[in-house]
Motif scaffolding. Structure first.
Motif, PDB file in Angstrom:
ATOM      1  N   ALA A  58       0.555   1.426   1.111  1.00 10.51           N
ATOM      2  CA  ALA A  58      -0.248   1.364  -0.119  1.00 10.51           C
ATOM      3  C   ALA A  58       0.656   1.505  -1.342  1.00 10.51           C
ATOM      4  O   ALA A  58       0.467   0.815  -2.347  1.00 10.51           O
ATOM      5  CB  ALA A  58      -1.302   2.452  -0.108  1.00 10.51           C
ATOM      6  N   TYR A  59       1.638   2.393  -1.256  1.00  5.08           N
ATOM      7  CA  TYR A  59       2.568   2.623  -2.370  1.00  5.08           C
ATOM      8  C   TYR A  59       3.319   1.341  -2.705  1.00  5.08           C
ATOM      9  O   TYR A  59       3.425   0.943  -3.859  1.00  5.08           O
ATOM     10  CB  TYR A  59       3.540   3.745  -1.995  1.00  5.08           C
ATOM     11  N   PHE A  98       0.782   0.892  -5.683  1.00  2.00           N
ATOM     12  CA  PHE A  98       1.162   1.953  -6.610  1.00  2.00           C
ATOM     13  C   PHE A  98       2.196   1.471  -7.643  1.00  2.00           C
ATOM     14  O   PHE A  98       2.054   1.731  -8.828  1.00  2.00           O
ATOM     15  CB  PHE A  98       1.692   3.148  -5.816  1.00  2.00           C
ATOM     16  N   SER A 147      -1.218   8.757   8.176  1.00  2.00           N
ATOM     17  CA  SER A 147      -1.495   8.795   6.735  1.00  2.00           C
ATOM     18  C   SER A 147      -0.230   8.449   5.942  1.00  2.00           C
ATOM     19  O   SER A 147      -0.302   7.761   4.930  1.00  2.00           O
ATOM     20  CB  SER A 147      -2.029  10.162   6.325  1.00  2.00           C
ATOM     21  N   ILE A 187       1.712  12.458  -4.563  1.00  2.11           N
ATOM     22  CA  ILE A 187       2.557  11.424  -5.201  1.00  2.11           C
ATOM     23  C   ILE A 187       2.314  11.421  -6.714  1.00  2.11           C
ATOM     24  O   ILE A 187       3.249  11.416  -7.514  1.00  2.11           O
ATOM     25  CB  ILE A 187       2.250  10.017  -4.629  1.00  2.11           C
ATOM     26  N   PHE A 188       1.023  11.476  -7.104  1.00  6.51           N
ATOM     27  CA  PHE A 188       0.703  11.491  -8.531  1.00  6.51           C
ATOM     28  C   PHE A 188       1.283  12.725  -9.205  1.00  6.51           C
ATOM     29  O   PHE A 188       1.871  12.634 -10.281  1.00  6.51           O
ATOM     30  CB  PHE A 188      -0.814  11.442  -8.740  1.00  6.51           C
ATOM     31  N   THR A 221      -1.800  11.159  -1.673  1.00  5.27           N
ATOM     32  CA  THR A 221      -1.909  10.381  -2.912  1.00  5.27           C
ATOM     33  C   THR A 221      -1.810  11.311  -4.113  1.00  5.27           C
ATOM     34  O   THR A 221      -1.090  11.036  -5.078  1.00  5.27           O
ATOM     35  CB  THR A 221      -3.262   9.622  -2.954  1.00  5.27           C
ATOM     36  N   PHE A 274      -4.182  11.378   3.669  1.00  4.17           N
ATOM     37  CA  PHE A 274      -3.942  10.242   2.773  1.00  4.17           C
ATOM     38  C   PHE A 274      -4.334  10.626   1.344  1.00  4.17           C
ATOM     39  O   PHE A 274      -3.567  10.404   0.398  1.00  4.17           O
ATOM     40  CB  PHE A 274      -4.744   9.025   3.247  1.00  4.17           C
ATOM     41  N   ILE A 275      -5.523  11.236   1.225  1.00  3.37           N
ATOM     42  CA  ILE A 275      -5.991  11.644  -0.112  1.00  3.37           C
ATOM     43  C   ILE A 275      -5.055  12.715  -0.684  1.00  3.37           C
ATOM     44  O   ILE A 275      -4.624  12.658  -1.831  1.00  3.37           O
ATOM     45  CB  ILE A 275      -7.442  12.170  -0.049  1.00  3.37           C
ATOM     46  N   LEU A 319       0.085   5.436   3.457  1.00  5.65           N
ATOM     47  CA  LEU A 319       0.488   5.770   2.079  1.00  5.65           C
ATOM     48  C   LEU A 319       1.699   4.941   1.648  1.00  5.65           C
ATOM     49  O   LEU A 319       1.743   4.433   0.529  1.00  5.65           O
ATOM     50  CB  LEU A 319       0.866   7.242   1.993  1.00  5.65           C
ATOM     51  N   TYR A 320       2.643   4.791   2.577  1.00  9.06           N
ATOM     52  CA  TYR A 320       3.863   4.053   2.261  1.00  9.06           C
ATOM     53  C   TYR A 320       3.538   2.586   1.970  1.00  9.06           C
ATOM     54  O   TYR A 320       4.029   2.002   1.007  1.00  9.06           O
ATOM     55  CB  TYR A 320       4.864   4.168   3.406  1.00  9.06           C
TER      56      TYR A 320
END
Lengths: 227, 301
Positions: free
Chosen positions: B247-248, B252, B240, B43-44, B40, B36-37, B244-245
């Motif tokens: 959370a995005y 995000f 993860s 993605i950034f 992330t 996950f980290i 992530l999806y």
């Protein structure tokens, strides 16, 4: 079947476990290896099942020289022998059936044949009715019989047992020895390392005596127990 | 035989997972959190790359000419030729004084009177120089500004040398921070998985020993543990990705939306299919490696 020629085993730190051992065990023979603790009984068995390698000398097993046997050939050699330990070495969370079947699954035995052979072997050691029980729930004597069943389920030519009655009471020890005798009568070579003199005398088989890693003597089988 | 072995591996792996449920759940969660980290940051990194390229796409330099430099004059042609041949330059567009005047009137409706009241046209003619996309040679761009600022027919420039230096330093800093974080997380991930594997070794030792005793080959013994690793890796990376999806979608986009004055919002996106496969593939490979490494110690003896 097994030949040890001038075999030495020296452990790290320079401790001698075996010194100049010469030994010949014939096919279908029943042999005890005895001696006090630290005599080298377990080491001999370890060298035979390739749990360790000899420092010097040659060991011939099934006509093959173990000193030059390649590492990747070891599993195939082990499939011709069964090993029984004092502390059983069972998969405690698996059933009796699964523990015994383990040896056959490694050989890729078909499901139907596997079931038949496991049940037959469990019958031989008197545990056919306990096949679905978890191994760790059994008594010490029963666990040792599961261990024997696992060692012989693929019908090996040789069975090695290291203090197989060490953790058992007299009745269970007698039952276990009866199983070894029965296997030997069927043609399996049996080599047992034990310090249980009573058991040895009662069985009356050939006995090799070790002391501090040296050959200290040999008792031949009683008449009528030539093998 | 192969099918029997594979099904044996799968069944044993599932039994192992069930048998040591909490240990394996912990490992799956550790893998999941680490991915996950890692995800992330990925993605950034991907989005910052996109944002930077969209900024550098818009990067342009306006060269204002002195009033006495006429279009087609020798000075004019010399400067145009120089600009067109400079490596950092993509396109050069000339705007005459009249065009600049008309553009102002067109773009700043309501303020026409401001320029109409001035008798003379106050706008200089200019060359708009568009810089190549993803251009990162700070020195060449700074040199260009330096040369142009000394050019006799040039009145002024829209960018200063300091601005260019600061802009490229800012980009380098962001990239450096991201890669530093990726390196830190990557190292941490390897250590976490290694320790996770070490935990599982304790529960596998006796089983490996028995398999060796009954004649199992090294690859046969590894089989079920590799399957175990694959399942853990797939579940860990899959979980993860799912988190992530979510959370995005929840956070995000809102965060990036708030910063849209810096970066255009349409530049931000979730993983591409390739990146998703890469993440799941990495999880699977890590799982396989875990299975192989955890058994190697016992198989050596």
């Amino acid at each position: 079947m097994i030949q040890l020629l001038r075999v030495d085993k020296v452990y790290e730190g320079g401790r001698w476990a075996l010194k100049d051992i010469n030994l010949h065990i014939k096919k279908e023979e029943f042999v005890f290896i005895t001696g006090p603790s630290g005599a080298g009984k377990t080491t001999i068995l370890k060298l035979i099942y390739l749990g360790d390698r000899a420092t010097n000398g040659q060991i011939l097993l099934f006509g093959r020289n173990l000193a030059i046997l390649k590492r990747n050939s070891i599993p195939f050699l082990r499939r011709n022998m069964g090993v029984v330990f004092q502390d059983f070495k069972l998969l405690s969370d698996k059933t009796v059936f699964d523990n015994v079947a383990f040896a056959l699954r490694i050989l890729g035995t078909r499901k139907v044949e596997l079931k038949t052979r496991v049940l037959e072997t469990l019958k031989l050691v008197g545990l056919e009715k306990r096949s679905n029980e978890i191994a760790s729930m059994l008594s010490g004597g029963e666990q040792q019989r599961v261990c024997i069943a696992r060692a012989v389920v693929n019908e090996p030519a040789l069975v090695l047992a290291d203090e197989p009655t060490g953790n058992l009471d007299l009745d269970n020890a007698n039952q276990v020895m009866d199983i070894f005798r029965a296997l030997n009568l069927k043609g399996t070579t049996v080599v047992i390392a034990t310090h249980n003199r009573e058991m040895i005398e009662k069985t009356g088989k050939r006995t090799i005596i070790l002391d501090s890693g040296n050959m200290a003597g040999e008792n031949l089988p009683r008449q009528g127990d030539a093998l | 035989m192969l099918y029997r072995n594979l099904s044996f591996f799968l069944i044993e792996a599932l039994k192992n997972l069930k048998g040591n449920f909490y240990l394996h759940l912990t490992i799956i969660l550790i893998i999941s959190i680490s991915f996950f980290i890692f995800g992330t940051l990925l993605i950034f990194d991907t989005n910052i790359d996109r944002a930077l390229s969209s900024i550098s796409k818009d990067l342009s330099l306006v060269v204002f000419l002195k009033d006495d430099v006429a279009s087609g004059s020798e000075d004019f042609l010399k400067l145009k030729k120089f600009l067109l041949n400079y490596p950092a330059v993509k396109v050069v567009h000339y705007t005459s004084r009249l065009d600049a005047y008309l553009d102002f009137k067109k773009n700043f409706k309501g303020y026409e009177k401001v320029v109409e009241e001035i008798e003379d046209n106050p706008f200089p003619s200019s060359f708009e120089v568009r810089i190549k996309e993803n251009y990162s040679n700070k020195k060449e761009l700074a040199d260009l500004i330096s040369i142009l600022s000394k050019w006799k027919s040039v009145e002024g420039l829209s960018l200063s040398k300091d601005w260019v230096n600061h802009f490229f330093s800012f980009i380098s800093l962001i990239r450096m921070v991201i890669w530093l974080l990726v390196a830190l997380i990557g190292t941490g991930l390897i250590l976490i998985i290694y320790n996770g594997i070490k935990l599982t070794i304790h529960s596998k030792g006796s089983q490996i020993e028995i398999m060796k005793l009954v004649g199992g080959t090294n690859w046969f013994i590894r089989g079920q543990f590799i399957f175990e690793g694959i399942i853990e890796g797939l579940l860990g990376s899959g979980m993860s990705l799912l988190v992530l999806y979510l959370a995005y979608n929840l956070m995000f986009q809102k965060i990036t939306g708030a910063f849209s004055f810096i970066f255009p919002q349409q530049a931000f996106s979730f993983f591409s299919v390739n990146d998703t496969l890469l993440l799941i593939g990495s999880g699977t490979i890590l799982g396989i490696l875990g299975g192989v490494l955890s058994t190697t110690k016992y198989l050596k003896n």
